[in-house]
Design a protein around this motif. Structure first.
Motif, PDB file in Angstrom:
ATOM      1  N   THR A 185       0.829  -1.203   0.000  1.00  0.00           N
ATOM      2  CA  THR A 185       0.000   0.000   0.000  1.00  0.00           C
ATOM      3  C   THR A 185       0.866   1.257   0.000  1.00  0.00           C
ATOM      4  O   THR A 185       0.556   2.244  -0.671  1.00  0.00           O
ATOM      5  N   HIS A 186       1.985   1.244   0.737  1.00  0.00           N
ATOM      6  CA  HIS A 186       2.877   2.398   0.744  1.00  0.00           C
ATOM      7  C   HIS A 186       3.611   2.522  -0.592  1.00  0.00           C
ATOM      8  O   HIS A 186       3.825   3.641  -1.091  1.00  0.00           O
ATOM      9  N   ALA A 187       4.003   1.387  -1.174  1.00  0.00           N
ATOM     10  CA  ALA A 187       4.684   1.429  -2.466  1.00  0.00           C
ATOM     11  C   ALA A 187       3.781   2.039  -3.532  1.00  0.00           C
ATOM     12  O   ALA A 187       4.210   2.909  -4.310  1.00  0.00           O
ATOM     13  N   LEU A 188       2.530   1.596  -3.560  1.00  0.00           N
ATOM     14  CA  LEU A 188       1.623   2.120  -4.575  1.00  0.00           C
ATOM     15  C   LEU A 188       1.299   3.595  -4.336  1.00  0.00           C
ATOM     16  O   LEU A 188       1.166   4.372  -5.291  1.00  0.00           O
ATOM     17  N   GLU A 189       1.190   3.988  -3.086  1.00  0.00           N
ATOM     18  CA  GLU A 189       0.953   5.404  -2.821  1.00  0.00           C
ATOM     19  C   GLU A 189       2.123   6.249  -3.318  1.00  0.00           C
ATOM     20  O   GLU A 189       1.924   7.295  -3.951  1.00  0.00           O
ATOM     21  N   MET A 190       3.343   5.811  -3.044  1.00  0.00           N
ATOM     22  CA  MET A 190       4.502   6.567  -3.515  1.00  0.00           C
ATOM     23  C   MET A 190       4.552   6.606  -5.034  1.00  0.00           C
ATOM     24  O   MET A 190       4.804   7.661  -5.647  1.00  0.00           O
ATOM     25  N   LEU A 191       4.284   5.481  -5.667  1.00  0.00           N
ATOM     26  CA  LEU A 191       4.361   5.402  -7.128  1.00  0.00           C
ATOM     27  C   LEU A 191       3.242   6.177  -7.819  1.00  0.00           C
ATOM     28  O   LEU A 191       3.461   6.802  -8.863  1.00  0.00           O
ATOM     29  N   LEU A 192       2.043   6.142  -7.261  1.00  0.00           N
ATOM     30  CA  LEU A 192       0.876   6.693  -7.958  1.00  0.00           C
ATOM     31  C   LEU A 192       0.568   8.140  -7.623  1.00  0.00           C
ATOM     32  O   LEU A 192      -0.064   8.834  -8.422  1.00  0.00           O
ATOM     33  N   THR A 193       1.008   8.606  -6.451  1.00  0.00           N
ATOM     34  CA  THR A 193       0.750  10.010  -6.116  1.00  0.00           C
ATOM     35  C   THR A 193       1.882  10.920  -6.568  1.00  0.00           C
ATOM     36  O   THR A 193       1.663  12.108  -6.842  1.00  0.00           O
ATOM     37  N   GLY A 194       3.102  10.395  -6.625  1.00  0.00           N
ATOM     38  CA  GLY A 194       4.236  11.228  -6.995  1.00  0.00           C
ATOM     39  C   GLY A 194       4.536  12.318  -5.985  1.00  0.00           C
ATOM     40  O   GLY A 194       5.178  13.313  -6.307  1.00  0.00           O
ATOM     41  N   ARG A 195       4.123  12.128  -4.748  1.00  0.00           N
ATOM     42  CA  ARG A 195       4.325  13.174  -3.743  1.00  0.00           C
ATOM     43  C   ARG A 195       5.655  12.976  -3.029  1.00  0.00           C
ATOM     44  O   ARG A 195       6.203  11.872  -2.994  1.00  0.00           O
ATOM     45  N   PRO A 196       6.203  14.034  -2.431  1.00  0.00           N
ATOM     46  CA  PRO A 196       7.439  13.888  -1.668  1.00  0.00           C
ATOM     47  C   PRO A 196       7.196  13.265  -0.294  1.00  0.00           C
ATOM     48  O   PRO A 196       6.108  13.409   0.276  1.00  0.00           O
ATOM     49  N   TYR A 197       8.202  12.596   0.217  1.00  0.00           N
ATOM     50  CA  TYR A 197       8.164  11.961   1.535  1.00  0.00           C
ATOM     51  C   TYR A 197       9.304  12.520   2.381  1.00  0.00           C
ATOM     52  O   TYR A 197      10.430  12.651   1.910  1.00  0.00           O
ATOM     53  N   THR A 198       9.018  12.813   3.631  1.00  0.00           N
ATOM     54  CA  THR A 198      10.074  13.234   4.550  1.00  0.00           C
ATOM     55  C   THR A 198      10.883  12.015   4.985  1.00  0.00           C
ATOM     56  O   THR A 198      10.462  10.864   4.815  1.00  0.00           O
ATOM     57  N   ALA A 199      12.033  12.279   5.595  1.00  0.00           N
ATOM     58  CA  ALA A 199      12.847  11.183   6.106  1.00  0.00           C
ATOM     59  C   ALA A 199      12.121  10.410   7.194  1.00  0.00           C
ATOM     60  O   ALA A 199      12.193   9.172   7.244  1.00  0.00           O
ATOM     61  N   ASP A 200      11.401  11.133   8.063  1.00  0.00           N
ATOM     62  CA  ASP A 200      10.670  10.440   9.119  1.00  0.00           C
ATOM     63  C   ASP A 200       9.622   9.508   8.532  1.00  0.00           C
ATOM     64  O   ASP A 200       9.442   8.373   9.003  1.00  0.00           O
ATOM     65  N   GLU A 201       8.924   9.963   7.494  1.00  0.00           N
ATOM     66  CA  GLU A 201       7.914   9.099   6.873  1.00  0.00           C
ATOM     67  C   GLU A 201       8.581   7.930   6.167  1.00  0.00           C
ATOM     68  O   GLU A 201       8.090   6.798   6.232  1.00  0.00           O
ATOM     69  N   ALA A 202       9.703   8.182   5.498  1.00  0.00           N
ATOM     70  CA  ALA A 202      10.434   7.093   4.841  1.00  0.00           C
ATOM     71  C   ALA A 202      10.891   6.058   5.864  1.00  0.00           C
ATOM     72  O   ALA A 202      10.887   4.854   5.594  1.00  0.00           O
TER      73      ALA A 202
END
Length: 266
Positions: free
Chosen positions: A162-179
Motif C-alpha cells: 500500500t505504501h509502495a503504490l501510494e509513492m508510485l501513484l501520487t508522486g508526492r514527496p516523503y520526509t525522512a521520518d515518513e520514509a
C-alpha cells in the motif's frame, strides 16, 4: 582508484566511499557520474580488501534524478564516457544497480533530496541511513513518465504494497521520518551525520567474516520471489559451504578464546 569529474572515490579502512559529486545540479545523474558509479561497483567487487561500500552525495544532496540533457551526451566534455555508453547501452542500468548487484554490502548515506532516479538507486542499496531533512519520492507520474529504474518491481518487495503504490501513484514527496516509518530507510539521524552513521554501520559489517557476509547477502537477494520451500533449499545450498570454511573455524576459536577473530577469506 576509479573516479570521474562527477563521482569521487575514497577509502575509509575496508570501506569504499562513492560520492555523487555534482552539487551545483543537485547531483543529477550525468554520463561521467554513471560511468564512475559503474566502475566503483566493479572495483569494490574486485578488491577482496574492500568489505563494504557507502554511497552518498556531495553538497548536502543525495541525487535529484536524471539529467536528461546530460544523459543525451550534451553538457559534458568527457568523450570517453560518451564512447562507453555507445559501446554498452546497458551501462546506465548497471550503474544504477538495476542490472548489477554488487557482492559487497552497499550502505546509502542520504542527505537532502533523494528523488526520482535517486530513490530508484536507493532501492539497489542494502542498508539506508537518512538525515532528518532528506526527502524522497518518485515523481515520474506527475510528468507523464514511468519509473523504469526498477521501482514498480522492487518497491513493493521492500516496503508494504500500500505504501509502495501510494509513492508510485501520487508522486508526492516523503520526509525522512515518513520514509523511516514505512521502511524505505532504516535510520533517520540528525542532518549532516548520515555519512558518519553509514560508516559506523560499515565498520560493523567489515568486522565480520567476508565470505559469510557475501553469502548471506546473495541468499537474501536470490531468495526473493521463491516459495518458502525453494528459498529454504537455497539457504542450505549457500550456507553449508560457509560453515565448512577456515573462517568459520576461526570464528568459533576466537569466541572460545575471547579475542577478536582474524578472518582470511578462506
Amino acid at each position: 582508484m576509479p573516479g570521474t569529474e562527477h563521482l569521487t572515490v575514497d577509502r575509509v579502512g575496508a570501506t569504499l566511499v562513492l560520492t555523487l559529486n555534482r552539487p551545483e545540479a543537485r547531483n543529477a545523474l550525468s554520463l561521467p557520474m554513471l560511468a564512475g558509479l559503474h566502475d566503483g561497483w566493479l572495483a569494490a567487487d574486485a578488491d577482496d580488501d574492500i568489505r563494504s561500500v557507502v554511497l552518498t552525495g556531495a553538497g548536502g544532496c543525495f541525487c535529484s534524478g536524471m539529467d536528461l540533457k546530460a544523459l543525451a551526451g550534451r553538457g559534458t566534455r568527457d568523450e570517453a564516457a560518451r564512447a562507453r555508453f555507445k559501446a554498452d547501452p546497458d551501462l546506465h542500468w548497471k550503474a544504477m544497480l538495476r542490472h548489477h548487484r554488487p557482492r559487497k554490502p552497499v550502505i546509502a548515506a542520504v542527505e537532502g533530496p533523494c528523488v526520482a532516479g535517486g530513490t530508484e538507486i536507493l532501492q539497489g542499496t542494502d542498508i539506508r541511513v537518512a538525515g532528518r531533512g532528506a526527502t524522497f519520492g518518485l515523481f515520474e507520474v506527475r510528468r507523464g513518465l514511468f519509473p523504469i529504474g526498477g521501482s514498480t518491481v522492487r518497491l513493493p518487495r521492500q516496503i508494504p504494497r500500500t505504501h509502495a503504490l501510494e509513492m508510485l501513484l501520487t508522486g508526492r514527496p516523503y520526509t525522512a521520518d515518513e520514509a523511516g516509518r514505512i521502511g524505505l530507510v532504516g535510520h533517520v539521524v540528525p542532518d549532516g551525520t548520515a555519512l558518519d552513521k553509514a560508516l559506523e554501520i560499515a565498520e560493523l559489517v567489515n568486522g565480520n567474516a567476508p565470505l559469510a557476509v557475501e553469502a548471506v547477502k546473495a541468499c537474501v537477494l536470490d531468495a526473493e520471489g521463491l516459495s518458502e520451500r525453494d528459498g529454504l533449499a537455497l539457504e542450505l545450498e549457500r550456507g553449508r559451504p560457509v560453515l565448512g570454511t577456515a573462517d568459520a573455524r576461526e570464528g568459533a576459536r576466537a569466541f572460545a578464546e575471547k579475542r577478536p577473530a582474524v578472518y582470511r577469506r578462506a
